[in-house]
Structure formats: structure tokens, C-alpha cells
Write a protein that holds these residues in place. Sequence first.
Motif, PDB file in Angstrom:
ATOM      1  N   VAL A 142       1.097  -1.281  -0.479  1.00 47.20           N
ATOM      2  CA  VAL A 142       0.263   0.066  -0.240  1.00 47.20           C
ATOM      3  C   VAL A 142       0.979   1.019   0.183  1.00 47.20           C
ATOM      4  O   VAL A 142       0.291   1.825  -0.523  1.00 47.20           O
ATOM      5  CB  VAL A 142      -0.682  -0.584   1.195  1.00 47.20           C
ATOM      6  N   TRP A 143       2.355   0.567   0.664  1.00 44.98           N
ATOM      7  CA  TRP A 143       2.607   2.103   0.806  1.00 44.98           C
ATOM      8  C   TRP A 143       3.235   3.131  -0.345  1.00 44.98           C
ATOM      9  O   TRP A 143       3.455   4.515  -1.155  1.00 44.98           O
ATOM     10  CB  TRP A 143       3.911   2.711   1.365  1.00 44.98           C
ATOM     11  N   ARG A 144       3.260   2.255  -1.101  1.00 47.62           N
ATOM     12  CA  ARG A 144       3.553   2.489  -2.967  1.00 47.62           C
ATOM     13  C   ARG A 144       2.548   2.713  -4.101  1.00 47.62           C
ATOM     14  O   ARG A 144       2.744   3.614  -4.792  1.00 47.62           O
ATOM     15  CB  ARG A 144       4.190   1.321  -3.644  1.00 47.62           C
ATOM     16  N   LEU A 145       1.412   3.048  -3.109  1.00 44.00           N
ATOM     17  CA  LEU A 145       0.309   3.827  -3.665  1.00 44.00           C
ATOM     18  C   LEU A 145      -0.065   4.827  -3.748  1.00 44.00           C
ATOM     19  O   LEU A 145       0.195   5.502  -3.001  1.00 44.00           O
ATOM     20  CB  LEU A 145      -1.341   2.601  -3.826  1.00 44.00           C
ATOM     21  N   SER A 146      -0.546   5.259  -4.632  1.00 47.24           N
ATOM     22  CA  SER A 146      -0.888   7.163  -5.090  1.00 47.24           C
ATOM     23  C   SER A 146      -1.945   7.171  -3.963  1.00 47.24           C
ATOM     24  O   SER A 146      -3.338   6.398  -2.691  1.00 47.24           O
ATOM     25  CB  SER A 146      -0.746   7.493  -6.029  1.00 47.24           C
ATOM     26  N   VAL A 147      -2.030   8.861  -2.992  1.00 47.44           N
ATOM     27  CA  VAL A 147      -3.101   8.608  -2.510  1.00 47.44           C
ATOM     28  C   VAL A 147      -5.027   8.296  -2.939  1.00 47.44           C
ATOM     29  O   VAL A 147      -5.602   7.487  -2.358  1.00 47.44           O
ATOM     30  CB  VAL A 147      -2.921   9.680  -2.156  1.00 47.44           C
ATOM     31  N   GLY A 148      -4.386   8.661  -4.310  1.00 46.18           N
ATOM     32  CA  GLY A 148      -5.853   8.451  -5.496  1.00 46.18           C
ATOM     33  C   GLY A 148      -6.109   7.207  -5.049  1.00 46.18           C
ATOM     34  O   GLY A 148      -7.084   5.859  -5.268  1.00 46.18           O
TER      35      GLY A 148
END
Lengths: 508, 308
Positions: A142-148
Motif C-alpha cells: 500500500v505504501w507504494r500506491l498513490s493517495v488516489g
Amino acid sequence: MTQNDKIAMRMEGITKRFPGVLANDRISLECRKGEVLGLLGENGAGKTTLMNILYGLHQPDSGKIFINGKQVTIESPAKAIELGIGMVHQHFKLVDTLTALENVILGIPSEHPLVLDLAPARKRFLALCEEYDLYVDPSVEVWRLSVGKQQWLEILKALYRDARLLVLDEPSAVLTPAEGEQLFKAIRKLTAEERSVIFISHKFGEVLEITDRITVIRDGHVVGTVPTKEATYPELARMMVGRPVAMDRKSRPLAAKKDPILVMENVEAMSDRGLPALKNINLTLHPGEIVGVAGVDGNGQLELAECIVGMRKRTSGTIRIQGLNVDHVMDDPSFVGYIPADRQKVGLFLALTVAENLIVKDYYKAPFARKSVLRYSAIRQHAKDLIKDYNIKTPSGEVEVANLSGGNQQKVVIARELSDQPAPVVASQATRGLDLGAVESVHNFLLAERERGAAVLFISTELQEVMSLSDRIIVMFRGEVMGEVDGNTADVDTIGQMMLGETAEVSA
Amino acid sequence: MSPDMIIDWLQATLRWGAPLILVAMGEVFAERSGIINVGIEGIMLTGALAGIAVSFFTGNVFLASIGTMLLGALLGLGVAYLTVSRRTNQVVTGLMVNLAALGGTNLLFALLSESRHERVATFPLLFPASFSEIPVIGPILFRQPVSTWFALILPFFAAYFLYRTDWGLNVRAVGDNPKAAATAGLPVIKLKYEAVILSGIFAALGGAALTLSEVGYFASGGMTAGRGFVVLAAVVVGGWDPVRVALACLVFGAADAAQLRMQAMGSTIPYQFLQMLPYVITLIALAGLVGRTRAPKTWGAPYDPADI
């Protein structure tokens, strides 16, 4: 179908008291099947508390909740999930270190307790992605995902549990305009399936666009409910704030061009994670102007601000403030005014008093200290003056700053940072989490700085305020400046394109 | 050094490392859930005495292991109540448990004085004694008690549980973001209790493995000699991964075995310095790893369910 069959959820007389605050005062609310109910109110009005009660995170002091006509007690999120309630919190509840798919299945017992077989879950998850056109890679942490993407993941997580009633708390705050459109499409699909959505927001535009009915909350009670078709912007604003509000572009006299205050050339810097956060930034600020920085959160704005105030090392490039190299800025912190994005962690010492917070940049100088001993008479007098000048609402300067409201905490930061009359002012997310009244005064303080001749860098993810305040606007995307537009002629579409990473010609 | 000495050293490495691995496998889960059970040193010490006592009275090492694990579960429950429910400071709580265990075992051992220095039934060898005749690997691997073999296999099971079961996923989620876990409907408090109780069970078992596999008697005055603390370091050095933590434990076991051998060889270095060696190695390993491992996000932090 009788009237009652159409009600998905009804809350009756919900009251919730926290120490010193009546967060919800006999709130009654209903959400129909297949509708989008807007929940509109200022920060601190009690929207989130109410929804946390619905999701079993808080217990109401009194009041009843009905789901599909049946009275229920929701003692935990597990119970809420069982009742078909899904919630996407404003601050995402995702475990950063787990993959997207692991987050989705978290809390759902697998068929065999000793075998965690993710293959069927992955298949179902991908089907949901396709169905609602919200794609997230299931195997990425998850930490690699953009906030969107994290927003999509939260929604998919709720849908994976087959939520019939989905609560979205300020969902668009982290989205680009295009992502916002994508979200609205998904919401329309949900309601077409007879699911219900409660859409919490303090932005009028989107509430008017997506909802069917709007319930307005102020100071913990319901002001009224109106069908969206009959609602108008001024009326909603009046209901929400309790008085008429103006949000148009602020008028300003033209400033004469003088020598630049801040010059950044080819600046590059890393993020805390060691990834490139700023790429080849060139920026010049002149006296008497507000330069707005637009962009989705996390595209280098934080690093930009920290480089300018000397809190972050840059890997290359030069930054000069009034001709001086920035590396010497920290020798005298009153040289730059900095309103940090996180006022509670970076801007203030919550356990210190208002008076003490107001001198943390100058505590070692006369008249606040003599031979390393603090002189409290001078410190108190200084606090008294600033509390008056900046209209800080506090019983006295001797109160711990933690006890002030968000808006007044921000005024403490502003008073400390601006009262030394610094040439450059860096304001980062200066109005985040503030109510409309406080937002207005923050804007006025910054305009006054511009008038005084300071160069203001105004970083905000709220496009509307960037457009209403700035003389020039630059747009950041993945650490780069995508382009610059003139504040007077800026339009949402051009800036929105740049927020998505498309370069535009300089129109200024 | 002769080949015989190396073989002897490797054999001792496994024997000294095994109790540490047992203790560490429980601690990994507790820390993954966010709770640092600093009390494992004391629980290990208590387990060392309990193992000897039950074995002495029943003459049965199996019963001794079961009894020790039950006691460990009880102590783990106590630590869980204090650190999870009462939200006490985990380090201070653990230190108090250790001091109480030191005093408590000394007292109980004095009361059980008839068993003093009497050797009791110990863990048997897993393989027939004839296996030990195999050159090189015979003495190293097969002249080992059941407990050593258990300790060598356990890390792989622990890794499976942590990464490949529901429960392991839940524990990892709880330690990294308890609020998110609670929002997803997980019973955060229950999971933390389970993980801490598990650390109690394995700490006690590790203590019993120390007394029932090697020496066969209990020595008053803290015979675990800080091995529980070394496990705390090994968990960090191993980056909270069961297999790597077990390897870190073996490195410490090797250092311990080496210093004992150097003492026996009559080295001119004062034995007190040799005894320091394993701990100094641990310190160097910790210092060398700074910034390279990533702790569970809420490692050591109290969790208040009302604070959403």
C-alpha cells in the motif's frame, strides 16, 4: 414498496458527548436506498463523529439506529460490516506494509484457518476493479500506491464485503479533478444497484453535483435537509456557517516588480524514503506577490517547502534568499516565515503554552532572555500583544496550545512566523482542517503580507483557494513544475490537466 | 585448532543456540503484534526452574515441558494484561517481571533445596546413539536432544504461520496499524493477547530447554545470564523474520560456545572478558544494522481502542 422499505438507514436522536464537547446533539438522519445523501458541515461540526458511531467505532450516549427498518446496536466495526455498512475514512485505514489484496481480505476469515489462499480473493478483487472501473494492482504494497489509488482500494475493500451503505468521508480531498470524475462514475453505478452512499464533504460544488439530498450539520446538530435540486450555493453556505460567506477571487492592488526575494535554480532533493522528490525546480519569487502551488498531495510540495526553509538538504541546485545562500537561513530562523503543513507536529509544541510557542524562534534573544535566563514578564507581554493583533481566541497566553481549536492553533503559528516581518513566507496547507471563518482570516493574513511586500509561496491542494489567492500559479506533479499560469486568467481545466502530469505552455 | 575441536564447537553452537531460538520464535510474534515482551528473560528463568522441578518430581520430561509451557502461558497472560489492557510501559513492565522472576526463582529454589544440584531426567536424543558414530555430522547433528531438533525446525513453521495464515496476517496488520486493523473488524486486543501469551509459552519452554537438555540442574542467581535480553537483540538483528532471527540466535550460540571453549583451553585472557564476548558481538551486530531493518510500525507503542 412502502415508504419504510425505501429507508436504508435511519438515525434517531443521536447524542454523543466527549469531555468538554457536545459532538452530536440529538441528530436525526435518514438515507434512502439508492440515493446519495450529502452530509455537509464545517470541520468540527460533528459529521465524522456521527459516521464513526454508525460504523461502531464510537458508542452514542443516547439515540437509536435502524438498518432496513430494524433497530440495531453497532458495538464494533465487525458488526457494522455484518450489517452491510462500509466506510472510507478521511484518513485511510490501510496497513501500509501489506499488499492491496491483503488489506482487502483483512478480517475476513479464510475457508481453512491454516491456509491463506489468496487466489480466489485476487480473482474476485480484480472483477470488482473492472466492474467499478477503479483499478488497483492487488500485489503492490500500500505504501507504494498513490493517495488516489489508496482511495480506490478503500472503496473496493468495502465493496468486497458487499457494503449496501457506503460512507465516504471527504473522498475528493486527495483526488485530481479527473479522479474525482472517476469516483463520481463509480458512485452513480453503486446507486444504480440500489446501494446507498453517504457523501461527507465541506465542498459545495461536488455536493451539489453528486448528491440527491443534502443534510447540513452545524455545531453538532442538524440545521436542515434539502433536496439537491432545490439547493443553492449561498443558501447552503448560510446554513453551514450561520452567516453569508463570500468566496470570490480576492481583489488586490498591483505590485511593482522589484528585485526577487527568492531564487531557486535547478534544485533537486530526495524524499524521506530516499526517492527523488524534486526534479530541476526553478522558481523566482518577487516582493508583493503570492505564488500559488497547486497539485495533488505528495507531489513534492512538502520537500519544496522544506528546502526553502532549510529543513531539508537538497542534492543539487542553489537557493538564494535576498542574495544569501539558503544554507545559512537556519542560523536565524526569523529570516523566513514558515507555516508548515502539519501544525501539530511541526508547527507547535502542543504541551507548551501559547506564550512559549510564540517565542520559540526568538527565545534566546533580548528581551525574552537575559544571560540564558528566560524573562517571563517580557514573554507574557509579547503574547498579549500578538493574541490581540492576530485575534487568537484563548483564555490567556498561559494556556497550553493543545487546548486551542485548530483555527486558533494555526493563528499562533501565523503570529509567530509573520510578526518578525520575514521577506519570504512559505505557507503549506495553511487552511487544512480549518472552518470557513478561520480559512478567511488565514487568507487575509497572507494578503496583508503581500501588501507589506513579502513574497508568499502558497502551497495548497485546494484548487479553489489557490485560484482565489494567487498572483501566479505553478502546478507540481511528481516533483516537477508542470507549468505556470497567471492567477487572473487561470481555469480549472488547464490546471487539472497539469495536476495529472501534462505539461502546458506558460501563459503568463 | 584440531578438527575435533571444530566439530565440538559446532555441536555446542546448536545446543546453546536452540534455547534462544525457542524463546525468539514467541517473541517475534509478540513484537509483530506491537508488544515488546521484555519479560522473556524472567519467564525463561522461571521456565528453567519449572522444567527442573517438574522433571524432578515426575521424572518425565514430557510432563515437564507441558507444565513449563502452561506456566509460561500464565506469565504471558500477566504481561499481556499489563501492557495491552493497562497500557503500561512495555520496557519498564518487562524489567519488573525480570527482577521479580530472579527473586522468585532464587526463593523457590532455596525451598526446593533437596533437589539442589541433583541431576534430573533430561530430554533424550532424537536419533539412536549409533547415528552419532557418523563422521563429522554425527556428533554435530545427531548427538543432540529432541529440544535442539525442535528448535531447528520451528523457525520454518513460525515463518509459515506468520506469512501464510490468516492469523499471521492479522498479527502483522495489528502491529503495523492497529487502527486500520480494528476498522477492518479485527479483534485487535485479542490478537495482541494471543501473541504475547505465545511469547510467554516459548520463553518458558526455552528456559526448560536450557536446563533439561544441557546441564540437567538449576543454578541459583539467574542462570539464564541475560539470554532473554540477547533474544530481544536477535529479533531486531533478524528483522522480525523468524528464519533470520533464528540465524541470529545461532550466531550468538556460536559465540557463547566459543568463549566456553577458550576458557576451557586455559586462555590467558581473564574469563570475565571471554564471557563478555557474545554480548559485545550482539552490540556490534545491533549497531551495524541501524537503519537497515524496519520495525513493526507501532512497535512498543500502547494502543488505545477508544482513540480512533
